[in-house]
Design a protein around this motif. Structure first.
Motif, PDB file in Angstrom:
ATOM      1  N   VAL A  82      56.822  24.032  41.628  1.00  0.00           N
ATOM      2  CA  VAL A  82      56.032  25.020  40.877  1.00  0.00           C
ATOM      3  C   VAL A  82      54.592  24.976  41.374  1.00  0.00           C
ATOM      4  N   GLU A  83      54.000  26.144  41.494  1.00  0.00           N
ATOM      5  CA  GLU A  83      52.605  26.222  41.950  1.00  0.00           C
ATOM      6  C   GLU A  83      51.777  27.012  40.936  1.00  0.00           C
ATOM      7  N   VAL A  84      50.637  26.433  40.576  1.00  0.00           N
ATOM      8  CA  VAL A  84      49.676  27.098  39.691  1.00  0.00           C
ATOM      9  C   VAL A  84      48.511  27.590  40.544  1.00  0.00           C
ATOM     10  N   LEU A  85      48.179  28.873  40.414  1.00  0.00           N
ATOM     11  CA  LEU A  85      47.058  29.457  41.138  1.00  0.00           C
ATOM     12  C   LEU A  85      45.950  29.784  40.152  1.00  0.00           C
ATOM     13  N   LEU A  86      44.794  29.156  40.340  1.00  0.00           N
ATOM     14  CA  LEU A  86      43.638  29.378  39.484  1.00  0.00           C
ATOM     15  C   LEU A  86      42.529  30.013  40.319  1.00  0.00           C
ATOM     16  N   LYS A  87      42.149  31.254  39.981  1.00  0.00           N
ATOM     17  CA  LYS A  87      41.091  31.966  40.720  1.00  0.00           C
ATOM     18  C   LYS A  87      39.786  31.849  39.938  1.00  0.00           C
ATOM     19  N   LEU A  88      38.736  31.421  40.669  1.00  0.00           N
ATOM     20  CA  LEU A  88      37.419  31.232  40.069  1.00  0.00           C
ATOM     21  C   LEU A  88      36.351  31.817  40.982  1.00  0.00           C
ATOM     22  N   PRO A  89      35.194  32.174  40.439  1.00  0.00           N
ATOM     23  CA  PRO A  89      34.106  32.677  41.303  1.00  0.00           C
ATOM     24  C   PRO A  89      33.598  31.578  42.223  1.00  0.00           C
TER      25      PRO A  89
ATOM     26  N   PHE B   4      44.578  27.320  26.976  1.00  0.00           N
ATOM     27  CA  PHE B   4      43.179  26.935  27.161  1.00  0.00           C
ATOM     28  C   PHE B   4      42.719  27.230  28.586  1.00  0.00           C
ATOM     29  N   VAL B   5      43.549  26.892  29.572  1.00  0.00           N
ATOM     30  CA  VAL B   5      43.193  27.135  30.976  1.00  0.00           C
ATOM     31  C   VAL B   5      42.993  28.628  31.228  1.00  0.00           C
ATOM     32  N   GLN B   6      43.868  29.460  30.670  1.00  0.00           N
ATOM     33  CA  GLN B   6      43.743  30.903  30.859  1.00  0.00           C
ATOM     34  C   GLN B   6      42.456  31.433  30.223  1.00  0.00           C
ATOM     35  N   GLU B   7      42.111  30.929  29.034  1.00  0.00           N
ATOM     36  CA  GLU B   7      40.871  31.356  28.390  1.00  0.00           C
ATOM     37  C   GLU B   7      39.657  30.967  29.227  1.00  0.00           C
ATOM     38  N   VAL B   8      39.672  29.770  29.786  1.00  0.00           N
ATOM     39  CA  VAL B   8      38.562  29.318  30.637  1.00  0.00           C
ATOM     40  C   VAL B   8      38.464  30.189  31.888  1.00  0.00           C
ATOM     41  N   ALA B   9      39.615  30.496  32.500  1.00  0.00           N
ATOM     42  CA  ALA B   9      39.615  31.327  33.705  1.00  0.00           C
ATOM     43  C   ALA B   9      39.034  32.711  33.399  1.00  0.00           C
ATOM     44  N   GLU B  10      39.452  33.335  32.304  1.00  0.00           N
ATOM     45  CA  GLU B  10      38.952  34.660  31.954  1.00  0.00           C
ATOM     46  C   GLU B  10      37.480  34.620  31.602  1.00  0.00           C
ATOM     47  N   LEU B  11      37.043  33.533  30.971  1.00  0.00           N
ATOM     48  CA  LEU B  11      35.634  33.387  30.641  1.00  0.00           C
ATOM     49  C   LEU B  11      34.780  33.336  31.902  1.00  0.00           C
ATOM     50  N   HIS B  12      35.346  32.807  32.982  1.00  0.00           N
ATOM     51  CA  HIS B  12      34.641  32.748  34.274  1.00  0.00           C
ATOM     52  C   HIS B  12      34.870  33.989  35.119  1.00  0.00           C
ATOM     53  N   GLY B  13      35.612  34.957  34.607  1.00  0.00           N
ATOM     54  CA  GLY B  13      35.909  36.155  35.394  1.00  0.00           C
ATOM     55  C   GLY B  13      37.028  35.933  36.387  1.00  0.00           C
ATOM     56  N   GLY B  14      37.873  34.907  36.161  1.00  0.00           N
ATOM     57  CA  GLY B  14      38.984  34.608  37.076  1.00  0.00           C
ATOM     58  C   GLY B  14      40.325  34.878  36.420  1.00  0.00           C
TER      59      GLY B  14
ATOM     60  N   LEU C 287      34.088  23.298  49.596  1.00  0.00           N
ATOM     61  CA  LEU C 287      34.463  24.333  48.635  1.00  0.00           C
ATOM     62  C   LEU C 287      33.965  23.995  47.237  1.00  0.00           C
ATOM     63  N   ALA C 288      33.389  24.980  46.580  1.00  0.00           N
ATOM     64  CA  ALA C 288      32.863  24.779  45.228  1.00  0.00           C
ATOM     65  C   ALA C 288      32.991  26.078  44.446  1.00  0.00           C
ATOM     66  N   ALA C 289      33.200  25.950  43.154  1.00  0.00           N
ATOM     67  CA  ALA C 289      33.237  27.099  42.247  1.00  0.00           C
ATOM     68  C   ALA C 289      31.916  27.179  41.492  1.00  0.00           C
ATOM     69  N   ARG C 290      31.643  28.340  40.921  1.00  0.00           N
ATOM     70  CA  ARG C 290      30.433  28.506  40.117  1.00  0.00           C
ATOM     71  C   ARG C 290      30.840  28.760  38.677  1.00  0.00           C
ATOM     72  N   GLY C 291      30.326  27.933  37.786  1.00  0.00           N
ATOM     73  CA  GLY C 291      30.661  28.097  36.383  1.00  0.00           C
ATOM     74  C   GLY C 291      30.168  26.942  35.555  1.00  0.00           C
ATOM     75  N   GLU C 292      30.808  26.766  34.399  1.00  0.00           N
ATOM     76  CA  GLU C 292      30.436  25.709  33.466  1.00  0.00           C
ATOM     77  C   GLU C 292      31.262  24.462  33.783  1.00  0.00           C
ATOM     78  N   ALA C 293      30.605  23.390  34.219  1.00  0.00           N
ATOM     79  CA  ALA C 293      31.290  22.212  34.744  1.00  0.00           C
ATOM     80  C   ALA C 293      32.244  21.592  33.711  1.00  0.00           C
ATOM     81  N   PHE C 294      31.817  21.488  32.445  1.00  0.00           N
ATOM     82  CA  PHE C 294      32.656  20.850  31.432  1.00  0.00           C
ATOM     83  C   PHE C 294      33.962  21.617  31.232  1.00  0.00           C
ATOM     84  N   LEU C 295      33.874  22.943  31.139  1.00  0.00           N
ATOM     85  CA  LEU C 295      35.089  23.743  30.920  1.00  0.00           C
ATOM     86  C   LEU C 295      36.027  23.684  32.123  1.00  0.00           C
ATOM     87  N   LEU C 296      35.463  23.727  33.330  1.00  0.00           N
ATOM     88  CA  LEU C 296      36.311  23.658  34.522  1.00  0.00           C
ATOM     89  C   LEU C 296      37.006  22.297  34.602  1.00  0.00           C
TER      90      LEU C 296
END
Length: 474
Positions: A465-472, A444-454, A361-370
């Motif tokens: 507690v569960e955090v769900l992060l959706k990424l391309p 910051f996490v929310q801004e990064v997610a939206e920047l990636h379209g997630g 499994l891998a996401a597509r985006g900017e490695a530093f921000l992720l």
């Protein structure tokens, strides 16, 4: 009414009226044009016959010559000619010759020999030395029964000794007129249709370009992250650049003002604590108490440094409208790297780790921000997980996206706080000391997610507690 439709309607009205006017004018000119061309041919034919018949008319031997027989044979010919798609199966000229008094000497139809034609305009005007031509209806009640007559003088020197007239029924020209009108009608309709299609495409393109710019301006005015649309065309491209420049200038001024206000507000508390501790240290006190105040200054100093660093990171993300790079980021390796970096803290608290992320499994985006975003999530989870608790990473691919989940055992988040966790500077007290964080990590996490379209989602589930992060997905 949308601008594109209004432009098309104006264009449609202009092209339609112009096309109708031009087509109607040309249609009206076809019939006289064909008849003028035919008349010109009749003039040539009449003058040729005048020269051929001159000697027989001068000698008075026209009726005894072979011309009556030849004209009769001419009338029986069947050309079987294909003229521009129209089949011609018979000759249509009528030829008659009169003497100087207008008495018919020869008629190709054989019906007018001996009759006085001196009052017909073709003969009358020719005998006067004028151009003789007329158009006469064979049936007064039938407008299509007109026949065109053109005459030429038969001369002996300068003296007119007779007239030869050539006639052609106008109805024989009708197939050519109708064919030309039909072809021109289809061609005109096609050109008008093509013009309207081009107008529709032009209106659609202009409306679509303006629509993109309008939606972009609306998104920017609503504070949403939007990418400048690509539009072609000199003026439209300049307009897009002008809007982007205006957005940058306005957002820059507003952001600096908001940033300064926020930073000033957040610096008040730690600076007050540092100032208070420094004032107390200026006096005499036991070494143990002095050590406690020094520790407070160090702690508040570290808090200030963390606040400034996270504000800088957040500012960099908020001001960006797109990603600088989009690469494949393996999530298993990234999560293992982050866990290893926090291993001292994990072992000190005796936490249990469960990394269920598949190696593929891998996401597509900017490695530093992720990496920064996942580091913030993990840091937040470590703050709230009690000693001996469980932290679990898991992920799955669904509909072209990667759903990354981070679970940690902890007390349930109060309902009033769930919807505000990603707000800037909003934070809950940590279980191990009651102190709050900067409140910038989840924002910051929310801004990064939206920047990636997630997107980012935090929920209470059974056991923690569960955090769900959706990424391309990559």
């Amino acid at each position: 009414m949308p601008l594109g439709i209004r432009i098309f309607l104006v264009y449609f009205l202009f092209v339609g009226l112009a096309g109708w006017f031009v087509l109607s004018t040309v249609m009206d000119e076809i019939r006289p044009g064909v008849r003028q061309s035919t008349e010109e041919t009749l003039v040539d034919t009449a003058n040729l016959l005048a020269e051929i018949l001159r000697d027989e008319v001068k000698a008075g031997s026209l009726s005894q010559s072979r011309l009556p027989e030849l004209l009769a044979a001419y009338g029986q010919r069947q050309p079987q000619a294909q003229i521009w798609g129209v089949e011609k199966t018979q000759v249509n000229h009528r030829i008659y010759v009169t003497d100087a008094k207008g008495i018919v000497l020869l008629d190709s139809t054989g019906v007018a020999v001996g009759q006085d034609y001196s009052r017909w305009n073709d003969v009358l005007r020719t005998l006067r030395g004028e151009y003789g031509a007329r158009s006469t209806k064979e049936d007064p009640n039938d407008a299509d029964s007109s026949v065109m007559y053109v005459a030429a003088p038969i001369k002996d020197g300068e003296r007119i000794i007779g007239v030869v007239s050539v006639a052609k029924p106008n109805r024989t020209l009708q197939p050519y007129i109708e064919r030309s009108q039909t072809r021109l009608g289809w061609l005109g309709a096609g050109l008008i249709g093509l013009g309207l299609l081009i107008g529709a495409l032009l209106s659609w393109w202009l409306s679509a370009a303006l629509g993109k710019l309008t939606r972009y301006a609306q998104a920017v005015s609503a504070g949403q992250r939007a990418e400048l649309p690509r539009v072609r065309g000199g003026e439209l491209a300049q307009l897009a650049d002008a809007i982007e420049h205006m957005r940058t200038e306005l957002e820059g001024k507003a952001y600096v003002e908001r940033y300064v206000h926020t930073l000033t507000h957040e610096l008040k508390s730690p600076l007050a604590a540092i100032r208070g501790a420094a004032e107390l240290l200026d006096g005499e006190m036991p070494a143990e108490q002095r050590q406690r105040f020094v520790a407070n200054i160090q702690q508040e100093g570290a808090r200030l440094q963390q606040l400034i660093e996270r504000l800088l990171h957040l500012a960099q993300v908020e001001q960006r409208q797109g990603l600088e790079e989009q690469v494949r980021v393996p999530l298993r390796a990234l999560s293992e790297e982050l866990l290893q970096a926090q291993m001292a803290r994990i072992e000190a608290a005796g936490l249990q780790l469960d990394n269920q992320i598949g190696a593929e499994l891998a996401a597509r985006g900017e490695a530093f921000l992720l990496r920064q975003a996942l580091a913030n999530l993990l840091d937040n989870a470590l703050d709230f997980t009690p000693a001996g608790g469980l932290i679990r990473f898991s992920a799955q691919a669904r509909a072209g996206q990667i759903e990354l989940r981070l679970f940690n055992q902890a007390e349930a988040i109060p309902d009033y706080a769930l919807a505000r966790l990603s707000e800037r500077f909003y934070s809950l007290p940590r279980p191990n000391g009651g102190r709050k964080s900067t409140g910038l990590g989840l924002n910051f996490v929310q801004e990064v997610a939206e920047l990636h379209g997630g997107s980012l989602q935090i929920d209470n589930i059974e056991g923690g507690v569960e955090v769900l992060l959706k990424l391309p997905g990559a």
